[in-house]
Enzyme design. Structure first.
Site, PDB file in Angstrom:
ATOM      1  N   HIS A   1       0.822  -1.207   0.000  1.00 37.34           N
ATOM      2  CA  HIS A   1       0.000   0.000   0.000  1.00 37.34           C
ATOM      3  C   HIS A   1       0.862   1.265   0.000  1.00 37.34           C
ATOM      4  O   HIS A   1       0.659   2.162  -0.822  1.00 37.34           O
ATOM      5  CB  HIS A   1      -0.954   0.025   1.192  1.00 37.34           C
ATOM      6  CG  HIS A   1      -1.693   1.328   1.248  1.00 37.34           C
ATOM      7  ND1 HIS A   1      -2.737   1.614   0.392  1.00 37.34           N
ATOM      8  CD2 HIS A   1      -1.489   2.447   1.988  1.00 37.34           C
ATOM      9  CE1 HIS A   1      -3.155   2.846   0.628  1.00 37.34           C
ATOM     10  NE2 HIS A   1      -2.417   3.371   1.587  1.00 37.34           N
ATOM     11  N   GLU A   2       1.787   1.360   0.933  1.00 40.51           N
ATOM     12  CA  GLU A   2       2.559   2.595   1.112  1.00 40.51           C
ATOM     13  C   GLU A   2       3.440   2.922  -0.095  1.00 40.51           C
ATOM     14  O   GLU A   2       3.693   4.093  -0.367  1.00 40.51           O
ATOM     15  CB  GLU A   2       3.416   2.514   2.382  1.00 40.51           C
ATOM     16  CG  GLU A   2       2.616   2.493   3.670  1.00 40.51           C
ATOM     17  CD  GLU A   2       1.945   3.822   3.999  1.00 40.51           C
ATOM     18  OE1 GLU A   2       2.454   4.887   3.578  1.00 40.51           O
ATOM     19  OE2 GLU A   2       0.901   3.789   4.676  1.00 40.51           O
TER      20      GLU A   2
END
Length: 174
Positions: free
Chosen positions: A50-51
């Site tokens: 995600h990041e």
């Protein structure tokens, strides 16, 4: 050991080139920081997916001005917000984190924050932050929501993170 095929099954949009670039650094960082069980690796890779936008970004897209003057991040000097914006696979943010990580690695990240954009340091910074936040223990207990709160400060995009986590669990346990 997490292989290229597993990374591709977890991060469906990651390019073959980015997987090749980050597979070894991620494995090295996981070994260095004892992210060494399928539970730990699934939670770690979900947050990394995600990041980093599935290994596309090692530098925050925003300009960092939102972090200007954030005392909780150690951003005390003019320009600290943009200078120490998120970098690495988990988007390390703030002068304090750059200083502490640099001290741990014996490199000067205060003067050269862009070093966290290199694949090896991008992965190492993520695993260091993971360990600093005590996330192996939470991963062992399956407390993914608490992991997300410690990384994100809230539950932004939680469902997306959870989908990565569930996919990573399936891939790593097969």
């Amino acid at each position: 050991m997490i292989n290229d095929s597993q990374l591709k099954k977890i991060m469906l949009l990651a390019t073959t080139g980015n997987i090749a670039k980050f597979a070894k650094p991620i494995n090295d960082a996981c070994t260095m920081f004892a992210i060494d069980t399928s539970l730990r690796q699934a939670a770690f890779l979900a947050q990394v997916a995600h990041e980093s936008g599935e290994l596309r970004y090692v530098k925050e897209l925003a300009d960092g001005s939102a972090y200007e003057g954030r005392i909780d991040l150690g951003n005390l000097h003019p320009g600290d917000g943009p200078r120490y914006k998120g970098r690495g696979l988990l988007q390390i943010t703030g002068r304090d984190n750059y200083y502490r990580l640099g001290r741990y690695l014996n490199i000067d990240l205060i003067e050269q924050p862009e070093l966290l954009e290199q694949p090896g340091l991008a992965a190492t910074s993520a695993a260091w932050f993971w360990t600093e936040k005590g996330l192996n223990d939470l991963a062992d207990k399956g407390l993914f929501e608490r992991i997300t709160r410690r990384i994100n400060g809230g539950l932004n995009h939680y469902q997306e993170r959870l989908a990565y986590y569930q996919r990573a669990q399936r891939v790593l346990e097969s």
